[in-house]
Design a protein around this motif. Structure first.
Motif: not given
Length: 333
Positions: A238-256
């Motif tokens: 990713q080339n934007r910080v907000w995209k990195l944040g979206v990926l990290i946050i979305s990984s939590v409900p995905m894992a659950i």
């Protein structure tokens, strides 16, 4: 022209981007760096301070605790290798950065030393481990400047994935209950006659023994590992910080969700087929099926957050090209 206070210190100013040439031209400074690195290795890798009998150094403690089953932090032993890979991957940018010492790096360096002193006084190895990024980053800023140190920020931040969280046991209990509730509701949708209580799911008519959602089935291991992978994947793609944040946050409900679906399939197999196979053989290898689903979910999120951006760029480029082409046609006429 007035001297810049941030780049006023010529002692560490390198005339070349070649580190080996810098070492040859600045032998005293090179010896100073070696002494600092040696001091770091001595206090963090050699000196035994932590452990049950104070037999482990900071790094030895980190390596040992990541291997303990109750913490589910096996991925932590891969963190140093990932950090080295990311630094090696950025080597060209690091070597081409402008080099100049900046005094404010001492603030991070001294803060890291303070954390280490506190950890020794309180026998809290986590504080000592958490001080490592501060010391390394502050040292790099002080010696080579912020333009060089910025390439180390993300790799050093990954080190915290190798430090088990103190409230992990409580989080594990919460994830057990969430997985139990989701698995129960989905199982009943598919027609399973089951009842749930606490962290157990059992047959309503007693046809098979209760399945206990133990600590290993809580999903905390896959949760932390998926967040770790999402951080690396986002940093590389990713080339934007907000995209990195979206990926990290979305990984939590995905894992659950992935872990809850895994538990659901165990319950369904126990209800409609073979209880022994569900609780033993399938239970042991099902993680290798559902964890990749979390990875595919991350890739899907990465695709979605980039699709709109790329489409917008193509539209703008087409408009500019068309406008330029019509102008050329007008001039030719």
């Amino acid at each position: 022209m007035a001297p810049n206070p941030e780049t006023d210190m010529d002692t560490f100013k390198a005339p070349s981007h070649n580190p080996w040439l810098w070492c040859r031209k600045n032998p005293l400074e090179f010896l100073f760096l070696i002494s600092i690195i040696g001091t770091f290795v001595y206090f963090y890798w050699i000196t035994p301070i932590f452990g049950n009998f104070r037999e482990q150094s900071v790094i030895e403690w980190m390596w040992a605790i990541c291997g303990k089953k109750e913490y589910d932090y096996g991925h932590g032993r891969f963190v140093p290798f990932v950090i080295l890979f990311l630094i090696f991957r950025s080597r060209k940018k690091i070597l081409s950065s402008d080099l100049s010492s900046q005094w404010w790096g001492l603030a991070f360096l001294l803060l890291g030393i303070l954390f280490y002193i506190v950890s020794v006084r309180t026998i809290q190895a986590r504080i000592a481990a958490g001080s490592i990024p501060f010391i390394i980053y502050g040292f790099i800023v002080f010696v080579w400047g912020q333009k060089t140190a910025k390439h180390f920020i993300f790799p050093l931040a990954l080190l915290y994935f190798a430090i088990p969280l103190p409230g992990l046991i409580q989080a594990t209990n919460g994830l057990q209950i969430i997985a139990t509730k989701i698995a129960y509701h989905i199982s009943t949708i598919f027609g399973a006659d089951v009842v749930a209580g606490g962290t157990e799911i059992q047959s309503a008519n007693g046809s098979w023994e209760a399945l206990k959602i133990a600590e290993g089935c809580s999903g905390v291991r896959s949760l932390i590992a998926l967040v770790f992978i999402a951080s690396i994947y986002g940093h590389l793609t990713q080339n934007r910080v907000w995209k990195l944040g979206v990926l990290i946050i979305s990984s939590v409900p995905m894992a659950i969700l992935a872990n809850s679906l895994r538990v659901t399939t165990i319950v369904l197999i126990a209800e409609f087929w073979d209880t022994e196979f569900a609780s033993q053989t399938y239970h042991n290898f099902s993680g290798f099926i559902f964890f990749p689903l979390g990875l595919l979910g991350l890739m899907l999120v990465g695709f979605l957050i980039n699709a709109g951006w790329k489409k917008k760029n193509v539209t703008v480029t087409t408009h500019v090209v068309n406008k330029e082409g019509s102008k050329n046609n007008t001039n030719s006429q």
